[in-house]
Design a protein around this motif. Structure first.
Motif, PDB file in Angstrom:
ATOM      1  N   PRO A  58     -22.639 -58.969  62.126  1.00 54.28           N
ATOM      2  CA  PRO A  58     -23.400 -57.989  62.946  1.00 54.28           C
ATOM      3  C   PRO A  58     -24.832 -57.825  62.482  1.00 54.28           C
ATOM      4  CG  PRO A  58     -21.209 -57.151  62.415  1.00 54.28           C
ATOM      5  CD  PRO A  58     -21.381 -58.406  61.634  1.00 54.28           C
ATOM      6  N   GLU A  59     -25.064 -57.869  61.152  1.00 54.60           N
ATOM      7  CA  GLU A  59     -26.436 -57.720  60.646  1.00 54.60           C
ATOM      8  C   GLU A  59     -27.298 -58.897  61.071  1.00 54.60           C
ATOM      9  OE1 GLU A  59     -23.468 -55.629  58.211  1.00 54.60           O
ATOM     10  OE2 GLU A  59     -23.762 -57.756  58.647  1.00 54.60           O
ATOM     11  N   GLU A  60     -26.732 -60.088  61.098  1.00 53.75           N
ATOM     12  CA  GLU A  60     -27.502 -61.273  61.486  1.00 53.75           C
ATOM     13  C   GLU A  60     -27.919 -61.201  62.952  1.00 53.75           C
ATOM     14  OE1 GLU A  60     -25.578 -64.654  58.508  1.00 53.75           O
ATOM     15  OE2 GLU A  60     -24.532 -64.134  60.377  1.00 53.75           O
ATOM     16  N   VAL A 264     -30.366 -53.118  54.041  1.00 52.43           N
ATOM     17  CA  VAL A 264     -30.288 -53.950  52.842  1.00 52.43           C
ATOM     18  C   VAL A 264     -30.404 -55.426  53.217  1.00 52.43           C
ATOM     19  CG1 VAL A 264     -28.772 -54.685  50.972  1.00 52.43           C
ATOM     20  CG2 VAL A 264     -28.971 -52.258  51.552  1.00 52.43           C
ATOM     21  N   PHE A 265     -29.703 -55.818  54.277  1.00 58.18           N
ATOM     22  CA  PHE A 265     -29.754 -57.216  54.732  1.00 58.18           C
ATOM     23  C   PHE A 265     -31.188 -57.603  55.095  1.00 58.18           C
ATOM     24  CE2 PHE A 265     -29.718 -60.402  58.069  1.00 58.18           C
ATOM     25  CZ  PHE A 265     -28.856 -61.365  57.572  1.00 58.18           C
ATOM     26  N   LYS A 266     -31.841 -56.764  55.872  1.00 58.93           N
ATOM     27  CA  LYS A 266     -33.198 -57.093  56.321  1.00 58.93           C
ATOM     28  C   LYS A 266     -34.183 -57.093  55.149  1.00 58.93           C
ATOM     29  CE  LYS A 266     -36.505 -56.065  59.990  1.00 58.93           C
ATOM     30  NZ  LYS A 266     -37.697 -56.186  59.137  1.00 58.93           N
ATOM     31  N   SER A 267     -33.958 -56.209  54.157  1.00 56.53           N
ATOM     32  CA  SER A 267     -34.860 -56.180  53.006  1.00 56.53           C
ATOM     33  C   SER A 267     -34.799 -57.483  52.221  1.00 56.53           C
ATOM     34  CB  SER A 267     -34.490 -54.999  52.107  1.00 56.53           C
ATOM     35  OG  SER A 267     -35.307 -54.973  50.955  1.00 56.53           O
ATOM     36  N   PHE A 268     -33.598 -57.991  51.982  1.00 56.51           N
ATOM     37  CA  PHE A 268     -33.474 -59.273  51.287  1.00 56.51           C
ATOM     38  C   PHE A 268     -34.013 -60.411  52.153  1.00 56.51           C
ATOM     39  CE2 PHE A 268     -30.211 -57.165  48.582  1.00 56.51           C
ATOM     40  CZ  PHE A 268     -30.706 -57.543  47.346  1.00 56.51           C
ATOM     41  N   TRP A 269     -33.737 -60.359  53.439  1.00 57.36           N
ATOM     42  CA  TRP A 269     -34.176 -61.432  54.346  1.00 57.36           C
ATOM     43  C   TRP A 269     -35.706 -61.490  54.398  1.00 57.36           C
ATOM     44  CZ3 TRP A 269     -36.978 -62.067  58.831  1.00 57.36           C
ATOM     45  CH2 TRP A 269     -36.810 -63.284  59.512  1.00 57.36           C
ATOM     46  N   GLY A 283     -18.340 -57.678  46.919  1.00 57.76           N
ATOM     47  CA  GLY A 283     -19.567 -57.034  47.356  1.00 57.76           C
ATOM     48  C   GLY A 283     -19.729 -57.115  48.856  1.00 57.76           C
ATOM     49  N   ASP A 284     -20.878 -56.686  49.319  1.00 55.72           N
ATOM     50  CA  ASP A 284     -21.176 -56.742  50.756  1.00 55.72           C
ATOM     51  C   ASP A 284     -21.897 -58.030  51.141  1.00 55.72           C
ATOM     52  OD1 ASP A 284     -20.251 -54.055  51.698  1.00 55.72           O
ATOM     53  OD2 ASP A 284     -21.704 -53.394  50.192  1.00 55.72           O
ATOM     54  N   PHE A 285     -22.785 -58.522  50.280  1.00 55.78           N
ATOM     55  CA  PHE A 285     -23.537 -59.741  50.569  1.00 55.78           C
ATOM     56  C   PHE A 285     -23.645 -60.590  49.312  1.00 55.78           C
ATOM     57  CE2 PHE A 285     -25.465 -56.393  53.254  1.00 55.78           C
ATOM     58  CZ  PHE A 285     -25.089 -56.871  54.507  1.00 55.78           C
ATOM     59  N   LEU A 286     -23.721 -61.911  49.524  1.00 53.97           N
ATOM     60  CA  LEU A 286     -24.138 -62.845  48.481  1.00 53.97           C
ATOM     61  C   LEU A 286     -25.568 -63.248  48.785  1.00 53.97           C
ATOM     62  CD1 LEU A 286     -21.059 -65.208  47.940  1.00 53.97           C
ATOM     63  CD2 LEU A 286     -21.863 -63.364  46.461  1.00 53.97           C
ATOM     64  N   ALA A 301     -24.748 -58.256  46.259  1.00 56.18           N
ATOM     65  CA  ALA A 301     -25.306 -56.988  46.733  1.00 56.18           C
ATOM     66  C   ALA A 301     -24.174 -56.047  47.133  1.00 56.18           C
ATOM     67  CB  ALA A 301     -26.251 -57.221  47.905  1.00 56.18           C
ATOM     68  N   VAL A 302     -24.199 -54.847  46.592  1.00 55.60           N
ATOM     69  CA  VAL A 302     -23.216 -53.806  46.907  1.00 55.60           C
ATOM     70  C   VAL A 302     -23.968 -52.614  47.488  1.00 55.60           C
ATOM     71  CG1 VAL A 302     -21.415 -52.289  46.009  1.00 55.60           C
ATOM     72  CG2 VAL A 302     -21.723 -54.569  45.026  1.00 55.60           C
ATOM     73  N   CYS A 303     -23.614 -52.230  48.704  1.00 52.57           N
ATOM     74  CA  CYS A 303     -24.294 -51.131  49.391  1.00 52.57           C
ATOM     75  C   CYS A 303     -23.556 -49.815  49.111  1.00 52.57           C
ATOM     76  CB  CYS A 303     -24.350 -51.395  50.894  1.00 52.57           C
ATOM     77  SG  CYS A 303     -25.221 -52.915  51.333  1.00 52.57           S
TER      78      CYS A 303
END
Length: 351
Positions: A58-60, A264-269, A283-286, A301-303
């Motif tokens: 969904p974040e993508e 968080v996803f957009k910040s790393f992206w 976690g939530d993301f690698l 990444a753990v939110c």
């Protein structure tokens, strides 16, 4: 980057990309990895390597919609039964596919024959200069019959005259005995095949013979039959561009947890990282420094909510979890101003 919007099927908050070119663009230009969910057409009974469709998190998809790259539509509109006009268009598409296959099959056969031209010419010369066994035996029988009839005529004429295969007339009993001997003496008088001169490969005569033989062989190449052509298995609906697709509003994110994960996803992206799901590592993301096909993940990444407290046990769990897989845990939260705050946990030994 591409300016053509990518159509993404959405159904029950599941986003899927069926077009291989679109999946490649998402990965190479926008660092959107997703996860393959389909089976390979030639290896259906396995799940080690998967194929299209590409499922997006969904974040993508939210990021792609925000950038204006993707357009979402309801997949239910693709389930309608095609009318006669659409069927006729699809049959024309199949015929074009067959023509393309036939053209490529002929070109491949032509290239193969041209690469073996020297062997083909050598085989043709061998057949021309070496009669088959059946022809050779027939030639032997004719020569033997001629010898017997000639000897019979000479005897009826009252003299031991013998005519051999070279056309010479000899007299005497010895000649008669030799002529009635083993048939091998007659074969020795025939011109041997190995004595016949043939052009050597690479010479002008050889190239001229190749130019004479090859066009005729290429003309006799059988075209590809339609029943032998390959059937194209489409991974995307071919009527998509001919349907009135109704776009949908993507509802993600809705809850506070979903909004935090997307931030968080957009910040790393935005910092140039690749991200995939981190469920297998707790976690939530690698977070990867480059394409996951070439790099290992650096971070997990753990939110967490900004003011949520962590017990010492949870701290140890996160630390040991990351250390066991040689990664660093990053606790991600959004402060009261909406900014993302990162706290890294790294396991160290006691001194």
């Amino acid at each position: 980057m591409t300016t053509v919007p990518i159509f993404i099927n959405t159904n029950h908050r599941t986003a899927m990309v069926f077009n291989s070119s679109a999946a490649d663009i998402l990965r190479s230009e926008y660092r959107i990895v997703g996860s393959l969910a389909g089976c390979l057409q030639r290896s259906t009974c396995q799940n080690n390597q998967l194929g299209l469709p590409l499922m997006l998190r969904p974040e993508e998809l939210t990021l792609l919609v925000e950038l204006g790259v993707a357009t979402t539509f309801d997949a239910k509109c693709l389930l309608t039964i095609p009318d006669e006009k659409q069927k006729e268009w699809f049959q024309g598409l199949r015929k074009e596919s067959f023509k393309t296959q036939a053209r490529h099959a002929f070109m491949e056969k032509k290239m193969q024959m041209n690469s073996l031209a020297d062997n083909i010419v050598a085989g043709k010369l061998f057949k021309l200069s070496h009669p088959t066994i059946k022809k050779r035996k027939k030639q032997q029988r004719k020569l033997k019959h001629r010898l017997e009839s000639t000897n019979a005529e000479s005897r009826n004429a009252g003299g031991p005259k013998v005519v051999n295969f070279e056309g010479q007339v000899s007299t005497g009993v010895g000649s008669l005995e030799n002529s009635n001997g083993d048939d091998q003496s007659t074969l020795s008088s025939l011109p041997q095949d190995s004595e016949r001169r043939k052009p050597a490969p690479g010479t002008a005569a050889w190239e001229a013979m190749k130019e004479e033989i090859m066009p005729d062989l290429l003309e006799r190449v059988e075209p590809l039959r339609e029943e032998a052509s390959m059937v194209t298995i489409y991974t995307e609906n071919q009527y998509k561009n001919k349907l009135d697709l109704s776009t949908l509003e993507w509802p993600y994110p809705e809850t506070a947890t979903e909004k935090l994960k997307y931030k968080v996803f957009k910040s790393f992206w935005d910092q140039g990282y690749f991200l995939t799901t981190g469920t297998r590592f707790g976690g939530d993301f690698l977070v990867y420094p480059g394409d996951p096909a070439r790099f290992h993940a650096f971070y997990i990444a753990v939110c967490l909510p900004y003011r949520q407290s962590l017990s010492p046990l949870e701290m140890v769990i996160y630390g040991r979890m990351a250390t066991s897989v040689k990664k660093t845990v990053i606790l991600c939260s959004a402060n009261d101003d909406g900014e993302i705050v990162f706290i890294s946990l790294k396991w160290t030994g006691f001194t």
